[in-house]
Scaffold this motif. Structure first.
Motif, PDB file in Angstrom:
ATOM      1  N   LYS A 208     -77.870 -53.286  22.104  1.00 40.00           N
ATOM      2  CA  LYS A 208     -78.442 -53.703  23.388  1.00 40.00           C
ATOM      3  C   LYS A 208     -78.633 -55.216  23.417  1.00 40.00           C
TER       4      LYS A 208
ATOM      5  N   GLY B 113     -72.494 -51.053  33.324  1.00 36.58           N
ATOM      6  CA  GLY B 113     -73.673 -51.929  33.226  1.00 36.58           C
ATOM      7  C   GLY B 113     -73.268 -53.385  33.032  1.00 36.58           C
ATOM      8  N   GLN B 114     -74.244 -54.267  33.184  1.00 35.65           N
ATOM      9  CA  GLN B 114     -73.935 -55.695  33.104  1.00 35.65           C
ATOM     10  C   GLN B 114     -74.172 -56.260  31.703  1.00 35.65           C
TER      11      GLN B 114
ATOM     12  N   GLN C 297     -73.271 -43.225  26.733  1.00 33.11           N
ATOM     13  CA  GLN C 297     -73.342 -44.631  27.147  1.00 33.11           C
ATOM     14  C   GLN C 297     -72.386 -45.467  26.304  1.00 33.11           C
ATOM     15  N   VAL C 298     -72.120 -46.657  26.804  1.00 27.99           N
ATOM     16  CA  VAL C 298     -71.090 -47.471  26.173  1.00 27.99           C
ATOM     17  C   VAL C 298     -71.593 -48.218  24.931  1.00 27.99           C
ATOM     18  N   ASP C 299     -72.905 -48.164  24.686  1.00 22.85           N
ATOM     19  CA  ASP C 299     -73.420 -49.081  23.662  1.00 22.85           C
ATOM     20  C   ASP C 299     -73.761 -48.442  22.322  1.00 22.85           C
TER      21      ASP C 299
ATOM     22  N   VAL D 105     -70.311 -44.031  30.644  1.00 20.37           N
ATOM     23  CA  VAL D 105     -70.750 -44.913  31.730  1.00 20.37           C
ATOM     24  C   VAL D 105     -70.729 -46.337  31.187  1.00 20.37           C
ATOM     25  N   ALA D 106     -69.835 -47.130  31.733  1.00 24.20           N
ATOM     26  CA  ALA D 106     -69.604 -48.479  31.205  1.00 24.20           C
ATOM     27  C   ALA D 106     -69.655 -49.508  32.326  1.00 24.20           C
TER      28      ALA D 106
ATOM     29  N   MET E  12     -66.417 -44.851  33.625  1.00 22.94           N
ATOM     30  CA  MET E  12     -66.977 -45.464  34.832  1.00 22.94           C
ATOM     31  C   MET E  12     -67.201 -46.949  34.576  1.00 22.94           C
TER      32      MET E  12
ATOM     33  N   GLN F 135     -68.062 -47.709  39.866  1.00 24.33           N
ATOM     34  CA  GLN F 135     -69.240 -47.163  40.532  1.00 24.33           C
ATOM     35  C   GLN F 135     -69.580 -48.039  41.736  1.00 24.33           C
TER      36      GLN F 135
ATOM     37  N   SER G  29     -76.578 -57.568  30.243  1.00 23.83           N
ATOM     38  CA  SER G  29     -77.105 -58.943  30.275  1.00 23.83           C
ATOM     39  C   SER G  29     -77.894 -59.289  29.009  1.00 23.83           C
TER      40      SER G  29
HETATM   41  P1  UTP Z   1     -78.487 -50.363  30.165  1.00 30.31           P
HETATM   42  O1  UTP Z   1     -79.723 -49.779  30.665  1.00 30.31           O
HETATM   43  O2  UTP Z   1     -78.486 -50.796  28.740  1.00 30.31           O
HETATM   44  O3  UTP Z   1     -78.079 -51.559  31.128  1.00 30.31           O
HETATM   45  O4  UTP Z   1     -77.311 -49.349  30.404  1.00 30.31           O
HETATM   46  P2  UTP Z   1     -76.949 -52.653  31.004  1.00 30.31           P
HETATM   47  O5  UTP Z   1     -76.736 -53.154  32.388  1.00 30.31           O
HETATM   48  O6  UTP Z   1     -75.724 -52.165  30.290  1.00 30.31           O
HETATM   49  O7  UTP Z   1     -77.563 -53.777  30.071  1.00 30.31           O
HETATM   50  P3  UTP Z   1     -78.699 -54.860  30.371  1.00 30.31           P
HETATM   51  O8  UTP Z   1     -79.941 -54.088  30.729  1.00 30.31           O
HETATM   52  O9  UTP Z   1     -78.198 -55.719  31.495  1.00 30.31           O
HETATM   53  O10 UTP Z   1     -78.812 -55.599  29.075  1.00 30.31           O
HETATM   54  C1  UTP Z   1     -77.232 -48.141  29.716  1.00 30.31           C
HETATM   55  C2  UTP Z   1     -75.854 -47.558  29.942  1.00 30.31           C
HETATM   56  O11 UTP Z   1     -75.659 -47.289  31.321  1.00 30.31           O
HETATM   57  C3  UTP Z   1     -74.508 -47.975  31.780  1.00 30.31           C
HETATM   58  C4  UTP Z   1     -74.295 -49.117  30.823  1.00 30.31           C
HETATM   59  O12 UTP Z   1     -72.944 -49.551  30.849  1.00 30.31           O
HETATM   60  C5  UTP Z   1     -74.694 -48.457  29.518  1.00 30.31           C
HETATM   61  O13 UTP Z   1     -73.658 -47.637  29.037  1.00 30.31           O
HETATM   62  N1  UTP Z   1     -74.748 -48.423  33.148  1.00 30.31           N
HETATM   63  C6  UTP Z   1     -75.903 -49.080  33.452  1.00 30.31           C
HETATM   64  C7  UTP Z   1     -73.792 -48.198  34.097  1.00 30.31           C
HETATM   65  O14 UTP Z   1     -72.730 -47.610  33.832  1.00 30.31           O
HETATM   66  N2  UTP Z   1     -74.035 -48.631  35.358  1.00 30.31           N
HETATM   67  C8  UTP Z   1     -75.157 -49.269  35.708  1.00 30.31           C
HETATM   68  O15 UTP Z   1     -75.308 -49.621  36.893  1.00 30.31           O
HETATM   69  C9  UTP Z   1     -76.129 -49.510  34.732  1.00 30.31           C
END
Ligand code: UTP
Length: 478
Positions: A404, A109-110, A244-246, A106-107, A157, A188, A112
């Motif tokens: 993170k 996320g933003q 997760q991507v991180d 799942v990639a 994703m 997504q 931020s």
């Molecule tokens: P995080 O909870 O770390 O959120 O996502 P984020 O958006 O990547 O980072 P911040 O909070 O803005 O710093 C955990 C995992 O879930 C994915 C992210 O890419 C990461 O692999 N994710 C998160 C999604 O794929 N979609 C989303 O809507 C949110």
């Protein structure tokens, strides 16, 4: 497509008429873009979302029978719950050899907190090579394909905000040597970001609505809508390895976890999870709990301090099982959920800084604190929908080094140090002399690709000629 008058009527009915404030001054393509964005919103749901999550905050009620979730201990001979590692790994490997396992990251996320320009998966994570997170995962998949002699298709994703950039990155790097047809990208869904004070939908410009990806829980629907599930079925894939991507230390393909998920007597094979023991009571991790016979993750902010701190007779935490967002899911389970018209996961609310315009003037709104409410769904809420679900313990130092933040805890610095430390331990297990500082950290920087090995024992039997010793300050990637 929706006309201006239709959009106006629908928006006014739900108190969001401001989205058309600048319509008269927009050019034709901006008007079309805005109307199509409005059309894609679930407007009817908005008033109740605003009421529940902006004007009020949902109150979490702890289930009265809450207890810790049982789990398979890392050491299979642990009397708490002994298990047959050899048999389980064999079951996992058989599924891999038969091409029944896919990888899924799942990639969307933003990212931020990291503040990196571009998709997080493109972030240079390797301690020596500066390899991107995506390349590190690709190494895992390529290694597994070679080891098991079968394709492990990879589903990625993205979100509408980073989809193009992600696909371009893979093209630029020639899919890191993976088959182009075995990597599938899909975006997504998104939700509108809401003004934390009023519940109004925020706008990033006079013709663009501020949206945020709908959380990793959006993956269940997205897998279905994108056709990824159909693609899996065509290939005969039965199980999905979710990560997760991180986290560059993730074992993207773990035969023991796959085997437990698919074959353990107390697993329904629907959705399983990996956990690590929490390092200290207040550690900010969701905790695997059990209630009414179901496994669930309780967020750290919802678990009362008294329960966080509760200890067993041996001194260990009672609620110890921290979630690291690694799961196995069956294709059948995801299909069952996503095909049910009544299926939905609960929303979680987060207050975030959202760059936006003032809807009265059209000028950028002055930035103040967390001005926006983002709603997201979390994938672990699907655990409650399983018939039965198992949790498997793993070792933090071996499998969890998330990136993170830009600095400090869970940053690139801590992650690279953990990657190097793991490689150092594996080298030492193979008899290589690794220099260490007086405080015990490797006095060198090491990086091991998952194409080379995914464990110390694989490194040992991998047929590589390892150097007898590593020099102080040396940087080595294998
Ligand atoms: P995080 O909870 O770390 O959120 O996502 P984020 O958006 O990547 O980072 P911040 O909070 O803005 O710093 C955990 C995992 O879930 C994915 C992210 O890419 C990461 O692999 N994710 C998160 C999604 O794929 N979609 C989303 O809507 C949110």
């Amino acid at each position: 497509m929706l006309t201006h008058d239709e959009a106006k009527a629908r928006l006014n009915a739900v108190g969001q008429g401001h989205l058309l404030n600048f319509y008269p001054v927009l050019d034709e393509s901006q008007r079309r873009g805005l109307l199509s964005q409005i059309e894609s919103l679930d407007l009817d749901a908005l008033p109740s979302l605003v009421e529940q999550y902006v004007k009020n905050k949902p109150v979490f009620t702890l289930p009265p029978d809450l207890g810790p979730a049982p789990y398979y201990p890392r050491h299979e001979k642990d009397p708490a719950k002994p298990w047959d590692r050899a048999a389980v790994e064999k079951a996992g490997e058989a599924l891999l050899r038969a091409g029944k396992v896919a990888a899924f990251v799942v990639a969307g996320g933003q990212g931020s907190r990291l503040g990196f320009e571009g998709p997080k998966g493109c972030f240079p994570a390797g301690p020596v090579t500066g390899k991107s997170l995506f390349e590190i995962f690709a190494d895992n998949i390529a290694g597994a394909q070679r080891r098991y002699g079968a394709v492990v298709p990879w589903y990625i994703m993205t979100s509408p905000l980073n989809h193009e950039a992600t696909v371009e990155f893979f093209k630029k790097h020639r899919f890191f040597g993976l088959g182009h047809n075995d990597v599938m990208f899909f975006p997504q869904g998104v939700l509108p970001s809401l003004d934390a004070a009023t519940g109004d939908v925020l706008m990033t410009s006079r013709h663009e609505i501020a949206t945020n990806p709908d959380g990793h829980g959006g993956s269940i629907k997205a897998l279905k809508v994108s056709g990824a599930l159909d693609d899996m079925r065509r290939r005969g894939v039965q199980h999905i390895s979710y990560f997760q991507v991180d986290n560059p230390l993730v074992r993207v393909i773990d035969p023991a976890f796959i085997g437990l998920h698919a074959a353990a007597k107390d697993s329904s094979g629907e959705m399983s999870s990996k956990m690590i023991p929490k390092a200290y009571p207040e550690e900010k991790m969701g905790v695997f709990c059990a209630s009414r016979g179901k496994v669930e993750v309780i967020e750290y902010s919802d678990l009362p301090a008294s329960l966080q701190q509760e200890r067993l007779a041996d001194g260990s935490l009672r609620f110890i099982a921290g979630s690291i967002a690694i799961h196995m899911m069956s294709v059948e389970f995801v299909e069952r959920l996503a095909s049910d018209p009544k299926f939905s996961l609960p929303y979680h609310r987060a207050e975030k800084k959202v760059p936006c315009i003032d809807p009265r003037t059209g000028e950028p709104a002055p930035a103040w604190g967390n001005n926006g409410v983002k709603l997201e769904r979390f994938v672990f809420d699907a655990l409650a929908l399983c018939r039965a679900s198992i949790v498997y313990e793993t070792d933090r130092a071996e499998e969890f080094a998330p990136i993170k933040n830009a600095t400090g805890v869970d940053s690139v610095e801590t992650s690279r140090a953990m990657q190097s430390a793991r490689a150092a331990r594996w080298f030492e297990a193979c008899g290589v002399d690794v220099p260490r500082t007086p405080t015990g950290e490797p006095d060198c920087v090491l990086e091991l690709s998952a194409r080379t090995a995914t464990s110390a024992s694989e490194l040992m039997i991998g047929g590589l000629t390892l150097p007898p010793r590593i020099e102080r300050g040396m940087r080595l990637a294998l």
